[in-house]
Design an enzyme around this catalytic site. Structure first.
Site, short mmCIF file in Angstrom:
data_model
loop_
_atom_site.label_atom_id
_atom_site.label_comp_id
_atom_site.label_asym_id
_atom_site.label_seq_id
_atom_site.Cartn_x
_atom_site.Cartn_y
_atom_site.Cartn_z
N GLN A 263 0.93 -1.30 0.10
CA GLN A 263 -0.05 -0.03 0.12
C GLN A 263 0.97 1.25 0.10
O GLN A 263 0.32 2.43 -0.43
CB GLN A 263 -1.06 -0.14 1.25
CG GLN A 263 -2.00 -1.05 1.13
CD GLN A 263 -2.91 -1.25 2.22
OE1 GLN A 263 -2.74 -1.71 3.16
NE2 GLN A 263 -3.85 -0.44 2.08
N ASN B 268 -2.52 -10.90 8.36
CA ASN B 268 -3.51 -9.94 8.44
C ASN B 268 -4.86 -10.58 8.16
O ASN B 268 -4.96 -10.85 6.88
CB ASN B 268 -2.92 -8.82 7.69
CG ASN B 268 -3.86 -7.59 7.85
OD1 ASN B 268 -3.96 -6.93 9.17
ND2 ASN B 268 -4.65 -7.25 7.11
N GLU B 269 -5.58 -10.23 8.89
CA GLU B 269 -7.04 -10.56 8.58
C GLU B 269 -7.36 -11.79 7.76
O GLU B 269 -7.85 -11.55 6.52
CB GLU B 269 -7.92 -9.21 7.93
CG GLU B 269 -7.63 -8.18 8.81
CD GLU B 269 -8.25 -6.90 8.20
OE1 GLU B 269 -8.49 -6.75 7.04
OE2 GLU B 269 -8.57 -5.78 8.93
C1 FCB Z 1 -7.98 -3.29 6.84
C2 FCB Z 1 -6.59 -3.82 5.89
C3 FCB Z 1 -5.71 -2.51 5.45
C4 FCB Z 1 -6.43 -1.31 5.23
C5 FCB Z 1 -7.59 -0.82 6.16
C6 FCB Z 1 -8.50 0.26 5.86
O1 FCB Z 1 -8.70 -4.21 6.58
O2 FCB Z 1 -6.05 -4.70 6.75
O3 FCB Z 1 -4.66 -2.91 4.83
O4 FCB Z 1 -6.93 -1.49 3.87
O5 FCB Z 1 -8.41 -1.99 6.08
#
Ligand code: FCB
Length: 442
Positions: free
Chosen positions: A22, A161-162
């Site tokens: 990003q 992440n997520e």
């Molecule tokens: C989350 C992501 C991150 C960013 C935020 C706004 O879901 O982990 O990369 O995009 O949202």
């Protein structure tokens, strides 16, 4: 008003969070870059392109964070840079991340390193990505490499992440690469990521060589869980509530439960579910990473089942501004009786209009959650600078520092939110004056 509103625990992490793809710019070796070239996939036809040129300008960005009183920073290592082809490690990329870690140290910013933040090397994506169970082993090899190479410079690791967002966006809604729409595949992907987290947790601990803090074994390992509040939209239509509960069960509860018990149990009505025991996954969190953004009202049948409540304040991306939900999310994960790191929280607000107040109100709720027993040890605001917001392109402006992407010099402009956040980070407290300034009577 007199007295402090909140004092935060000693050693609290105050920082900002970002991910490599990003902000870094200029990397065509991963699946996101390729996806961005397909017309219609990214809002406004945006491409990550040069992003913030953070790959070259990291030192300058970290100087901004340090001057604002941050003492920590969340970043990710880009797998596709370090391993651009199967079996090949890129020495220049490795040297780059050493320089990044050295810069963070020089600026007094403790690194929290994410090892998988949505992007995959092309050679992984081309072998079926996370649908292919072999990807788990390839990822483990990358984790082992990072643990050996960087372990003495990094104490805080975030494996993935997520996993739930990654799986559902890529394989259920199809809005992200690989653009599939198959709930069963989404569950398989999520299970593979959870298994990978469990194995990565063990690897990072096995390889732990004492770390930057120089006190023997120091690795702290967790993952980042996106925890939206999900509620039925129409109280008089119970199926909305039912769908919200089903979604919460698979998207939120099952993920946390898996990391505690090692039992993966994922199901969605009408889709092939997954049940799997992964011993390495049991007890695999040294901390819970919480990403909190919003609450969604859920509709049983709508094409877009997630909406902000009618009339509620929303961000530039239409996400409800709901600071009370932050406290609730914190108290929910506090039930796991583990330290909590807020690994992400923020607002898309190009003009920094509502963010100052929303930020302070949210930190008030964070303070309340601590007072109510949540063991919160740090907060990473998303994000330090505006950046490439996945399928929303450059429309989602989350930066404490605005970036003018139309100007080739990519100037970073400090917002009022950055200034307010800096006062809190510097004093490790929320002072009444700060609340008054944003019009809050707390
Ligand atoms: C989350 C992501 C991150 C960013 C935020 C706004 O879901 O982990 O990369 O995009 O949202």
């Amino acid at each position: 008003m007199s007295g402090l509103i909140h004092r935060f625990p000693i050693g609290f992490h105050w920082g900002a969070a970002a991910s490599a793809h990003q902000v870094e710019g200029g990397n065509d070796k991963n699946d996101w870059w390729r996806f961005e070239q397909i017309p219609g996939r990214i809002h406004g036809g945006d491409k990550s392109g040069a992003a913030c040129r953070h790959y070259e300008r990291f030192d300058e960005d970290f100087a901004l964070a340090a001057a604002d009183g941050h003492n920590a920073h969340r970043l990710s290592f880009e797998w596709s840079r370090i391993a651009p082809e199967r079996g090949r490690i890129d020495a220049a990329a490795v040297a780059h991340y050493h320089a990044v870690l050295e810069s963070l140290e020089r600026h007094g910013l403790r690194p929290l390193v994410t090892l998988h933040h949505f992007t995959n090397p092309l050679w992984i994506a081309d072998r079926g990505g996370w649908e292919n169970p072999e990807t788990i082993q390839h990822f483990c090899a990358f984790v082992r490499f990072c643990a050996r190479e960087f372990g003495s410079e990094v104490d805080w690791w975030c494996t993935v992440n997520e996993p739930e967002v990654f799986a559902f966006r890529g394989w259920s809604s199809g809005l992200w690469p690989p653009g599939r729409r198959d709930d069963g595949a989404a569950l398989a992907v999520m299970a593979n990521l959870l298994e990978a987290h469990g194995l990565a947790y063990r690897i990072l601990h096995e390889q732990d060589r004492g770390g930057a803090e120089g006190r023997g074994r120091t690795a702290h390992v967790g993952f980042a869980k996106h925890l939206p509040q999900l509620e039925g939209d129409r109280w008089w239509f119970p199926l909305d509530g039912l769908r919200a509960r089903l979604e919460d069960a698979v998207f939120n509860e099952a993920v946390l439960e898996a990391a505690v018990t090692g039992e993966i149990r994922l199901s969605i009505p009408g889709a092939r579910g997954v049940t799997r025991s992964v011993p390495e996954l049991a007890g695999s969190l040294d901390y819970v990473g919480l990403n909190y953004y919003t609450r969604w009202k859920v509709h049983m049948f709508a094409r877009d089942p997630h909406v902000a409540p009618r009339g509620a304040p929303t961000t530039d991306l239409g996400w409800e501004i709901y600071p009370q939900g932050f406290e609730r999310a914190l108290l929910r994960v506090a039930r796991l009786k583990l330290p909590i790191l807020v690994t992400e929280h923020g607002f898309a607000d190009a003009l920094d209009k509502f963010r100052p107040r929303a930020l302070i109100e949210s930190l008030h709720h964070l303070g309340r959650a601590i007072a109510r027993g949540a063991n919160v040890i740090g907060y990473y605001h998303w994000s330090l600078t505006d950046n490439f917001e996945w399928a929303d392109g450059y429309r989602g402006r989350f930066g404490l520092y605005q970036v003018d992407f139309a100007d080739p010099a990519l100037p970073r402009n400090r917002t009022r939110s950055a200034e307010l956040y800096s006062r809190i980070a510097h004093s490790n407290a929320l002072e009444p004056e700060v609340a008054v300034e944003v019009g809050l009577a707390l």
